[in-house]
Design a protein around this motif. Structure first.
Motif, PDB file in Angstrom:
ATOM      1  N   LYS A 315      45.272  39.882  42.678  1.00  0.00           N
ATOM      2  CA  LYS A 315      44.583  40.205  41.424  1.00  0.00           C
ATOM      3  C   LYS A 315      44.629  41.707  41.145  1.00  0.00           C
ATOM      4  O   LYS A 315      44.608  42.136  39.987  1.00  0.00           O
ATOM      5  N   GLY A 316      44.706  42.513  42.186  1.00  0.00           N
ATOM      6  CA  GLY A 316      44.796  43.953  42.002  1.00  0.00           C
ATOM      7  C   GLY A 316      46.193  44.462  41.734  1.00  0.00           C
ATOM      8  O   GLY A 316      46.401  45.663  41.551  1.00  0.00           O
ATOM      9  N   ALA A 317      47.190  43.564  41.658  1.00  0.00           N
ATOM     10  CA  ALA A 317      48.569  44.002  41.424  1.00  0.00           C
ATOM     11  C   ALA A 317      49.438  42.835  40.949  1.00  0.00           C
ATOM     12  O   ALA A 317      49.581  42.601  39.759  1.00  0.00           O
ATOM     13  N   ALA A 318      50.007  42.057  41.903  1.00  0.00           N
ATOM     14  CA  ALA A 318      51.102  41.145  41.584  1.00  0.00           C
ATOM     15  C   ALA A 318      50.692  39.946  40.739  1.00  0.00           C
ATOM     16  O   ALA A 318      51.332  39.634  39.727  1.00  0.00           O
ATOM     17  N   SER A 319      49.652  39.220  41.146  1.00  0.00           N
ATOM     18  CA  SER A 319      49.295  38.025  40.378  1.00  0.00           C
ATOM     19  C   SER A 319      48.718  38.387  39.016  1.00  0.00           C
ATOM     20  O   SER A 319      48.903  37.654  38.036  1.00  0.00           O
TER      21      SER A 319
END
Length: 338
Positions: A315-319
């Motif tokens: 949630k903080g980057a890729a997804s």
């Protein structure tokens, strides 16, 4: 762009980093996306499933060639550090490619603020076009967007925690105590993230000012909260995971019922935000696109306490980048993320 019935072809540039590799895995398994190419600056020629066997993405990492790789794709994710990202993003936008950018290069709307905290900007002409990529706050603007600035991991958790009270005009002062795993520092080795230093240790960093602070302040300001923000991150001996604890001095007295109503109104319909009764932990959200929140009115101090756990590399980057791709490309927002 191709017809809506065929998978959208996605380029992931910077696929050898933690966030880029996870993005490749999510795109590779996505029902509406196709991984057109994965590029890397240091691992070109290697197979991604050899660099990261557990992601099991059977592609060869290539050296980025914008003329070749931008041809025939529907969008790109650029997973480069700040400064290095802007020229690549600019090249893709010149070729008409929608971009989700991992770096801070397009998150801050004010050029002087960006250059004070980061480096001289090489593509400031794109700042006005960029949409801040937090779907819970900017969903409508993200639909069909050409340039999306994927938020930082700390701002993602902090803003989800504070948005309901900020919108209600309740923030007179806030302290954000953040804790994160070492993957947040990226793949490059350093003394700060060396096993011998991190193991069995906890320490604060960025105490003289962390680069995510102006991003948090900017977005809280958009929500109407211009009060002072104290933000201190801490490094934990974890691979991945992030917990922010927010202590809000309120502008007026509130009850637990008031707080419950604010958070229910904000998040009951959100597909990736869970508001729960007990304090969340990082294991609750590991390898997911979920943010898990608890909010409490503390009658003794008159403060509102909000806790938010996310996976910093999901949630903080890729997804979150894939969630933004879904919105930008007209796909179901939750596709490939559940």
């Amino acid at each position: 762009m191709r017809s809506s019935g065929t998978p959208k072809r996605i380029l992931v540039a910077g696929a050898a980093g933690f966030g880029g590799a996870i993005t490749c895995a999510l795109v590779h398994r996505h029902p509406g996306l196709e991984l057109a190419a994965a590029t890397a600056r240091s691992d070109a020629g290697a197979r991604l499933d050899e660099v990261y066997p557990h992601h099991r993405v059977p592609v060869v990492l290539e050296e980025l060639d914008l003329d070749r790789h931008a041809d025939g794709i529907d969008a790109a994710v650029v997973a480069y550090p700040h400064g290095a990202s802007a020229p690549v993003v600019a090249g893709l936008r010149e070729r008409g490619v929608p971009v989700v950018d991992f770096s801070a290069d397009f998150r801050l709307r004010d050029l002087q603020t960006y250059e004070r905290w980061y480096v001289p900007h090489v593509a400031p002409q794109l700042l006005e076009e960029a949409v801040y990529g937090l779907p819970e706050l900017y969903r409508d603007e993200l639909r069909g967007a050409g340039l999306i600035a994927n938020p930082g991991c700390f701002p993602t958790a902090a803003l989800l925690a504070l948005a309901p009270v900020a919108r209600a005009g309740l923030v007179a002062d806030v302290v954000i105590d953040a804790k994160t795993g070492v993957s947040g520092a990226g793949r490059g080795a350093s003394w700060r993230t060396h096993f011998s230093r991190v193991d069995e240790n906890v320490d604060a960093y960025g105490i003289d000012g962390h680069r995510h602070l102006p991003e948090i302040q900017q977005e809280l300001g958009v929500l109407g909260a211009t009060a002072p923000v104290t933000f201190i991150p801490h490094l934990l001996p974890l691979d991945q995971g992030e917990l922010v604890s927010c202590y809000v001095t309120t502008s007026r007295p509130v009850t637990q019922a008031d707080v419950d109503e604010l958070f229910a109104t904000a998040y009951d319909a959100e597909p990736f935000v869970e508001v729960v009764a007990t304090s969340p932990g990082v294991r609750d959200v590991r390898d997911t696109n979920y943010a898990r929140l608890t909010a409490r009115a503390d009658e003794r101090t008159g403060k509102v306490l909000v806790f938010c756990a996310i996976d910093n590399v999901y949630k903080g980057a890729a997804s979150q980048a894939v969630q933004n791709l879904n919105l930008a490309l007209g796909l179901p927002e939750t596709a490939g993320l559940r």
